[in-house]
Design a protein around this motif. Structure first.
Motif, PDB file in Angstrom:
ATOM      1  N   LEU A  53       0.792  -1.141   0.184  1.00 47.37           N
ATOM      2  CA  LEU A  53      -0.045   0.040   0.093  1.00 47.37           C
ATOM      3  C   LEU A  53       0.839   1.212  -0.118  1.00 47.37           C
ATOM      4  O   LEU A  53       0.648   2.108  -0.684  1.00 47.37           O
ATOM      5  CB  LEU A  53      -1.094   0.074   1.176  1.00 47.37           C
ATOM      6  CG  LEU A  53      -1.881   1.252   1.506  1.00 47.37           C
ATOM      7  CD1 LEU A  53      -2.686   1.433   0.355  1.00 47.37           C
ATOM      8  CD2 LEU A  53      -2.338   1.471   2.957  1.00 47.37           C
ATOM      9  N   ARG A  77       2.426   1.553  -3.392  1.00 49.52           N
ATOM     10  CA  ARG A  77       1.589   1.854  -4.306  1.00 49.52           C
ATOM     11  C   ARG A  77       1.022   3.332  -4.392  1.00 49.52           C
ATOM     12  O   ARG A  77       0.898   4.072  -5.408  1.00 49.52           O
ATOM     13  CB  ARG A  77       0.038   0.891  -4.263  1.00 49.52           C
ATOM     14  CG  ARG A  77      -0.374   0.904  -5.441  1.00 49.52           C
ATOM     15  CD  ARG A  77      -1.697  -0.249  -5.362  1.00 49.52           C
ATOM     16  NE  ARG A  77      -2.466  -0.097  -4.274  1.00 49.52           N
ATOM     17  CZ  ARG A  77      -2.384  -1.076  -3.184  1.00 49.52           C
ATOM     18  NH1 ARG A  77      -1.773  -2.237  -3.208  1.00 49.52           N
ATOM     19  NH2 ARG A  77      -3.447  -0.878  -2.082  1.00 49.52           N
ATOM     20  N   THR A  78       0.781   3.893  -3.047  1.00 50.95           N
ATOM     21  CA  THR A  78       0.029   5.202  -3.036  1.00 50.95           C
ATOM     22  C   THR A  78       1.296   6.311  -2.715  1.00 50.95           C
ATOM     23  O   THR A  78       0.597   7.572  -2.765  1.00 50.95           O
ATOM     24  CB  THR A  78      -0.837   5.250  -1.696  1.00 50.95           C
ATOM     25  OG1 THR A  78      -0.014   4.657  -0.649  1.00 50.95           O
ATOM     26  CG2 THR A  78      -1.990   4.201  -2.001  1.00 50.95           C
ATOM     27  N   ILE A 127       2.366   6.757   0.198  1.00 47.93           N
ATOM     28  CA  ILE A 127       2.131   7.233   1.907  1.00 47.93           C
ATOM     29  C   ILE A 127       3.300   6.661   2.528  1.00 47.93           C
ATOM     30  O   ILE A 127       4.026   6.010   2.197  1.00 47.93           O
ATOM     31  CB  ILE A 127       0.775   6.780   2.740  1.00 47.93           C
ATOM     32  CG1 ILE A 127       0.917   5.633   2.584  1.00 47.93           C
ATOM     33  CG2 ILE A 127      -0.214   7.726   1.775  1.00 47.93           C
ATOM     34  CD1 ILE A 127      -0.657   4.921   3.234  1.00 47.93           C
ATOM     35  N   ALA A 147       0.729   3.697   6.478  1.00 45.53           N
ATOM     36  CA  ALA A 147       0.381   2.516   5.905  1.00 45.53           C
ATOM     37  C   ALA A 147       0.051   1.393   6.851  1.00 45.53           C
ATOM     38  O   ALA A 147      -0.799   0.921   6.986  1.00 45.53           O
ATOM     39  CB  ALA A 147       1.435   2.039   4.643  1.00 45.53           C
ATOM     40  N   THR A 169      -3.156   1.476   9.044  1.00 43.97           N
ATOM     41  CA  THR A 169      -4.181   1.568   8.213  1.00 43.97           C
ATOM     42  C   THR A 169      -5.023   0.270   8.414  1.00 43.97           C
ATOM     43  O   THR A 169      -4.324  -0.546   7.992  1.00 43.97           O
ATOM     44  CB  THR A 169      -4.063   1.803   6.589  1.00 43.97           C
ATOM     45  OG1 THR A 169      -3.240   3.108   6.595  1.00 43.97           O
ATOM     46  CG2 THR A 169      -5.245   1.771   5.797  1.00 43.97           C
TER      47      THR A 169
END
Length: 54
Positions: free
Chosen positions: A37, A40-41, A43, A48, A51
């Motif tokens: 994550l 991919r993003t 952050i 992450a 989350t």
């Protein structure tokens, strides 16, 4: 797994009034999912890892 969480800067300190530290991954799979994550993003890994549902 714990090393990844600690190296990311995520801590386990609770908030006031017993609110606790919030979500923390419990399995290697959860750590891998949150690592992907973050990649991919864009952050931070610490964000992450905190989350609950990537």
């Amino acid at each position: 797994m714990l090393a990844t969480v600690l190296e990311s800067g995520l801590n386990f300190y609770g908030g006031c009034c017993g609110t606790g530290p919030g979500y923390r991954p419990r399995t290697s799979r959860e750590v891998r999912e949150r690592r992907m994550l973050a990649e991919r993003t864009g952050i931070s890994l610490a964000e992450a890892l905190a989350t609950p549902n990537p």
